[in-house]
Structure formats: structure tokens, C-alpha cells
Design a protein around this motif. Structure first.
Motif, PDB file in Angstrom:
ATOM      1  N   VAL A 209      58.698  39.341   7.264  1.00  0.00           N
ATOM      2  CA  VAL A 209      57.428  39.764   7.854  1.00  0.00           C
ATOM      3  C   VAL A 209      56.351  39.871   6.774  1.00  0.00           C
ATOM      4  CG1 VAL A 209      56.234  41.651   9.037  1.00  0.00           C
ATOM      5  CG2 VAL A 209      58.495  40.927   9.812  1.00  0.00           C
ATOM      6  N   ALA A 210      56.719  40.393   5.593  1.00  0.00           N
ATOM      7  CA  ALA A 210      55.753  40.508   4.504  1.00  0.00           C
ATOM      8  C   ALA A 210      55.247  39.141   4.075  1.00  0.00           C
ATOM      9  CB  ALA A 210      56.382  41.237   3.313  1.00  0.00           C
ATOM     10  N   GLU A 211      56.144  38.147   4.011  1.00  0.00           N
ATOM     11  CA  GLU A 211      55.731  36.791   3.641  1.00  0.00           C
ATOM     12  C   GLU A 211      54.777  36.211   4.679  1.00  0.00           C
ATOM     13  OE1 GLU A 211      58.686  33.999   1.819  1.00  0.00           O
ATOM     14  OE2 GLU A 211      60.093  35.595   2.331  1.00  0.00           O
ATOM     15  N   ILE A 212      55.046  36.481   5.950  1.00  0.00           N
ATOM     16  CA  ILE A 212      54.172  35.967   7.005  1.00  0.00           C
ATOM     17  C   ILE A 212      52.783  36.573   6.894  1.00  0.00           C
ATOM     18  CG2 ILE A 212      53.750  36.075   9.497  1.00  0.00           C
ATOM     19  CD1 ILE A 212      56.715  35.590   9.920  1.00  0.00           C
ATOM     20  N   THR A 213      52.686  37.889   6.716  1.00  0.00           N
ATOM     21  CA  THR A 213      51.370  38.518   6.600  1.00  0.00           C
ATOM     22  C   THR A 213      50.651  38.066   5.333  1.00  0.00           C
ATOM     23  OG1 THR A 213      52.367  40.506   5.609  1.00  0.00           O
ATOM     24  CG2 THR A 213      52.006  40.530   7.983  1.00  0.00           C
ATOM     25  N   GLY A 305      53.602  41.933  14.553  1.00  0.00           N
ATOM     26  CA  GLY A 305      52.455  42.808  14.724  1.00  0.00           C
ATOM     27  C   GLY A 305      52.790  44.281  14.796  1.00  0.00           C
ATOM     28  N   GLY A 306      54.033  44.618  15.181  1.00  0.00           N
ATOM     29  CA  GLY A 306      54.352  46.021  15.400  1.00  0.00           C
ATOM     30  C   GLY A 306      55.142  46.704  14.319  1.00  0.00           C
ATOM     31  N   THR A 307      55.745  45.945  13.405  1.00  0.00           N
ATOM     32  CA  THR A 307      56.639  46.560  12.427  1.00  0.00           C
ATOM     33  C   THR A 307      55.911  47.014  11.168  1.00  0.00           C
ATOM     34  OG1 THR A 307      57.184  44.301  11.718  1.00  0.00           O
ATOM     35  CG2 THR A 307      58.739  45.400  13.182  1.00  0.00           C
TER      36      THR A 307
END
Length: 512
Positions: A209-213, A305-307
Motif C-alpha cells: 500500500v505504501a508503494e502504491i501511494t 484508501g482505508g488502511t
């Protein structure tokens, strides 16, 4: 002609096309635009762009005013930094500004840019997707339906932290895991299995998730010069495709398992995934289609979006309270008065934890989850603050700067939950509905975050559990760092690592 010569000619042709585009498009655009830096030919202000866009834009606003324009390659950016102008964009001309200028990375992550809620243009499909999420998952009734799931996950976190008493805990990472288990459990009824699996898989999910953001917030030549997008000069699209493929594999396995269980005649859970699969079979609602791609895109929306947004807010709140022990003690005193130390805090206690909710509000004022929101894109030429805003420009609303504006907030850099007391007590009464434009951490208008009720509940419950059950101290020799790091999501530059000490009356309370 060799490959090197062909590549060089291609680059030259594309750059010439980009230059021609800028020459034609920008000629005649100067009149009526908001003031702003002149920039250089072809690249505009790209070379002076600071990675921390929220502070960079705030500095330009101090020089050019509450609305300014900035040329970023062949793109025109319009930056809004005042509540009055934000009202024009997000409320008065809501429909004009309701669409998105989708970054190249987002087109990959969102299965083509028009399959999910965040990047979908306003229309029948967007309304269907939002209605599905709000009605089935994010409404008060939907949240109440999975109360026991949240309770189970928070009790598991309580046991885990008790076992880690006196040892350093990465608070953001731990709360990411808790939030992710709640969200995935809500989506498809499953979480990350055993305790050891929770740690390993949870780290993988958080890194993903961090890589995606990071990809979504990274400056990308493909976005500044769309004519160059096919070349993917920075490799951001390729990296985004890889990240999406990893998530897609997870979603595909989960969906296949659910479909197979149904075909075999087994019991299936009436969860969010089940509702979406039923709607996919029906083909939509008669006004817009609903496909398997929409199913996976919505799962991506909810997980990404929620984590990180929720866990980051919890981490910021804990960091600010550990920096100001008076506030931390006041929250714990309220928890002791409402819950005591002979029981464990429950969601049912939250409405009576008034001061805790003020802490959540103040955290989101100083550290909004999306400091520039998701950029808007007008579908027609329009006027804001007396200045022309062309169709297709990228409009940023600098929520971070607006919520630190000394004209609207007394001592704006001070972390002071008391400022949100009722007006009769001399403070601001603000909520998350987006009606007061000097406080819009979840946005405003039709594009307001659909998950704000869940985010508020999860953040408050997380903080209540962390502070009712434990005291927290930094490891020996550690220093508290409140430095920010900009991505599309606001992060702490360094993780908050602290050591829990039990404060409930008996050890058995941690294992119930």
C-alpha cells in the motif's frame, strides 16, 4: 537506421510535439488566469518543484495570493488556499469541478482510471459505485452490522500489545494491521490468519500500500507531458502495473474461492464481496454496467484508501499527545471516568468520550490524511475568485495550508483540541461534513470522502484502546520526531516507536 538513432529521433519528435503543444495551447491563455510564477519555456516550474508539494504551494500562495496558477510542463495547475475560494470550487460549482485529471499511475492502479470511485468521472457508473459502497458498507447501519468483527480485531490487537509490554512497538504498523484486518473482514469476511502470519503478511500489505501511494504522489513526466506517456520515462507506469498485478492476484484468488464455494453449494457470507458478485451477475442497475473489473477496482479502493489513511492518523495523534503529555493525560482521565480500569473500552463508550473526539479533529486539522485532496478537473472553462480557470486544468485545494491559516485559526501550529469546543466556549465547532470550508479534512461536495464515518469511528476506537489499556513511553534515548513526509497521503517522516505498559486492573482483561 540503427536502434539508437531511431530512439533519438523519436525523443526529438516527441519533445518537438510537446513544445508545439505548449506554444499553441498556452498562447492566449495568459489573460485572466490567476497570478503565479512565470516558469521556464517548455517545462514551466517543474525544475523548482519541491517534493513536499503542500508546503511548496503554501509558500507560493504567500507570494501570489489564495489562488494562483502554475505551469507544470504542458499542464496548468490552479491552487486554492482559502475557504471562500474552496467554497466556489467544491460547493457553488461542484458539478463543474467534480471530475478528475487522472495521473498515469492511477490509471494503472484503478484498472484503467474509470472503474472505481476515486478516479471515475461523475456519471451513472460513479453514482452506482458510490451508492454500493455507502449503502452496503459505509453507512451507519453497514458499520453497525460488522461491529463484532471490529471488536474481535481490536481485542486481538489488545492481546498482542500486552504480550509486547515493555518492548518497542511500531504504532503505525500495528494499527495498519488492525485496520486492514477490519477492512478485509468487512469486504470478504477474512483476515490474516495466525499471529506469526499477521506480522509477516501485514508488513507485506503495508509495504504494498505504501508503494502504491508513493507512485500516486510521485512527480511523473507522463503527467506533465501526456504526449510522452507512452514512453513511461521514469518507469512509474511499469511499477504501478506490477503493484496492481500483485493486488489483482490476491483479489482474483479470493473471488475464485467465493465463486467456487457458491458453485459447490456451500454457505457464503452476506458480506460486501457477496453483494458485489450478485450485482455483477445482474450486470448493473439498469443505468450503468457493473463488471468484474469494477468489483476488483472497488476492493482496491477500500483496501488502499482505508488502511494507510486511518493508521497514519492514529500514529499522528499518538505522536502529538506524547509530545504534549497534558493532552494524553486528559484523554486517559476521560477514559478512566467513562470506562474505568476494570473493563475494556468498547465502541459503545465512544459517544461519551468527548475530549477524545476533539483530539481526532485536531489531528486531522494539523495532519489531514490527503493534504492536497485528490485534484479536481473542471469540465468547462469557468471563473473562480474573478480569475479564469480553463477546462482540463488540474485544481489543487491545499487543505493542509487552509487548516493552518492564522486568519482562521488562533495559534494554528499549536496542537490544541480545545479549539474545537463549542463556540460559546470560545472555540470552533467543526464536523466532517464539509459544510465549514476552513475545516475539510475529508473534502466537501459530492466528492467528499465516502469513508469518513468509518475513518472517524476506527480512529477514535483505536486511540481509546491504545490509551485506556496502556501507558506509552519512547525507548531509552529515542527522540520524538514530528516531521512530515508528503505523498498523496500525509505520513510521518520517521515511524513512531513506543513501549506499552499495561494500566488495566488485572492481566485477565487483556485476554478476554
Amino acid at each position: 537506421m540503427d536502434t539508437t538513432t531511431s530512439t533519438t529521433l523519436l525523443y526529438a519528435a516527441l519533445l518537438a510535439a510537446a513544445f508545439l503543444y505548449i506554444t499553441v495551447v498556452w498562447r492566449g491563455r495568459g489573460s485572466g488566469l490567476p497570478p503565479g510564477p512565470t516558469g521556464l519555456p517548455l517545462v514551466g516550474s517543474l525544475l523548482s518543484l519541491d517534493p513536499n508539494l503542500h508546503t511548496y504551494f503554501a509558500g507560493l500562495a504567500a507570494k501570489y495570493g489564495p489562488i494562483f496558477s502554475i505551469r507544470l510542463g504542458s499542464k496548468l495547475g490552479i491552487v486554492i488556499t482559502s475557504p471562500a475560494l474552496a467554497r466556489e470550487v467544491l460547493r457553488d460549482q461542484d458539478l463543474v469541478f467534480a471530475n478528475r485529471d487522472t495521473p498515469d499511475a492511477a490509471r494503472s492502479i484503478s484498472y484503467g482510471g474509470g472503474q472505481n470511485i476515486v478516479w471515475n468521472p461523475v456519471g451513472p457508473t460513479w453514482r452506482l459505485l458510490r451508492r454500493i459502497c455507502v449503502r452496503e458498507m459505509l453507512s451507519p447501519a453497514g458499520l453497525d452490522n460488522v461491529h463484532n468483527l471490529r471488536r474481535r480485531e481490536f481485542r486481538a490487537t489488545l492481546r498482542h500489545l500486552h504480550a509486547r509490554s515493555g518492548t518497542p512497538v511500531d504504532i503505525g504498523a500495528q494499527m495498519f494491521l488492525t485496520t486492514m484486518n477490519v477492512i478485509t473482514g468487512t469486504l470478504w469476511g477474512g483476515n490474516i490468519g495466525s499471529e506469526s502470519e499477521r506480522t509477516a503478511v501485514g508488513k507485506d500489505f503495508r509495504d504494498l500500500v505504501a508503494e502504491i501511494t508513493e507512485m500516486l504522489g510521485a512527480p511523473n513526466v507522463s503527467d506533465f507531458f501526456p504526449v510522452l506517456a507512452p514512453l513511461d520515462l521514469q518507469g512509474i507506469r511499469r511499477k504501478s502495473d506490477v503493484l496492481k498485478a500483485r493486488f489483482d492476484d490476491i483479489f482474483a484468488r479470493i473471488i475464485q474461492q467465493r465463486v467456487k464455494a457458491e458453485q459447490d453449494g456451500g454457505d457464503t457470507t452476506a458480506d460486501f464481496l457477496e453483494h458485489m458478485l450478485n450485482l455483477e451477475k445482474e450486470g448493473g442497475d439498469g443505468k450503468a454496467p457493473f463488471t468484474m473489473t469494477n468489483v476488483k477496482a472497488l476492493l482496491m479502493d477500500m483496501v488502499v484508501g482505508g488502511t494507510e489513511t486511518t493508521s497514519n492518523t492514529v500514529e499522528w495523534a499518538m505522536a502529538e499527545m506524547m509530545h504534549n503529555r497534558r493532552i494524553l493525560r486528559k484523554v486517559q482521565e476521560e477514559l478512566d471516568a467513562v470506562v474505568g480500569r476494570d473493563g475494556v473500552v468498547e465502541e459503545s463508550h465512544l459517544p461519551r468520550l468527548r475530549y477524545l473526539h476533539l483530539v481526532v479533529k485536531e489531528t486531522l486539522r494539523l495532519h489531514p490524511a490527503l493534504p492536497l485532496m485528490v485534484p479536481h478537473c473542471p469540465n468547462a472553462d469557468t471563473t473562480v475568485g474573478g480569475h479564469r480557470v480553463p477546462a482540463g486544468s488540474r485544481v489543487f485545494v491545499n487543505v493542509w495550508a487552509m487548516q493552518r491559516d492564522p486568519a482562521a485559526w488562533k495559534d494554528p501550529l499549536e496542537f490544541s483540541p480545545e479549539r474545537f469546543l463549542q463556540a460559546s466556549d470560545g472555540g470552533h465547532e467543526r464536523d466532517f461534513t464539509g459544510s465549514e470550508l476552513d475545516y475539510i479534512p475529508f473534502g466537501s461536495g459530492r466528492r467528499i470522502c465516502a469513508g469518513n464515518a468509518m475513518a472517524e469511528r476506527m480512529t477514535a476506537y483505536s486511540l481509546a484502546m491504545l490509551l485506556q489499556a496502556f501507558d506509552w513511553e519512547l525507548p531509552q534515548g529515542a527522540r520524538l520526531d514530528l516531521t512530515e513526509r508528503f505523498a498523496i497521503v500525509m505520513k510521518k517522516a520517521t515511524p513512531l516507536v513506543a513501549m506499552p505498559t499495561p494500566r488495566l486492573s488485572t492481566p485477565e482483561l487483556y485476554s478476554t
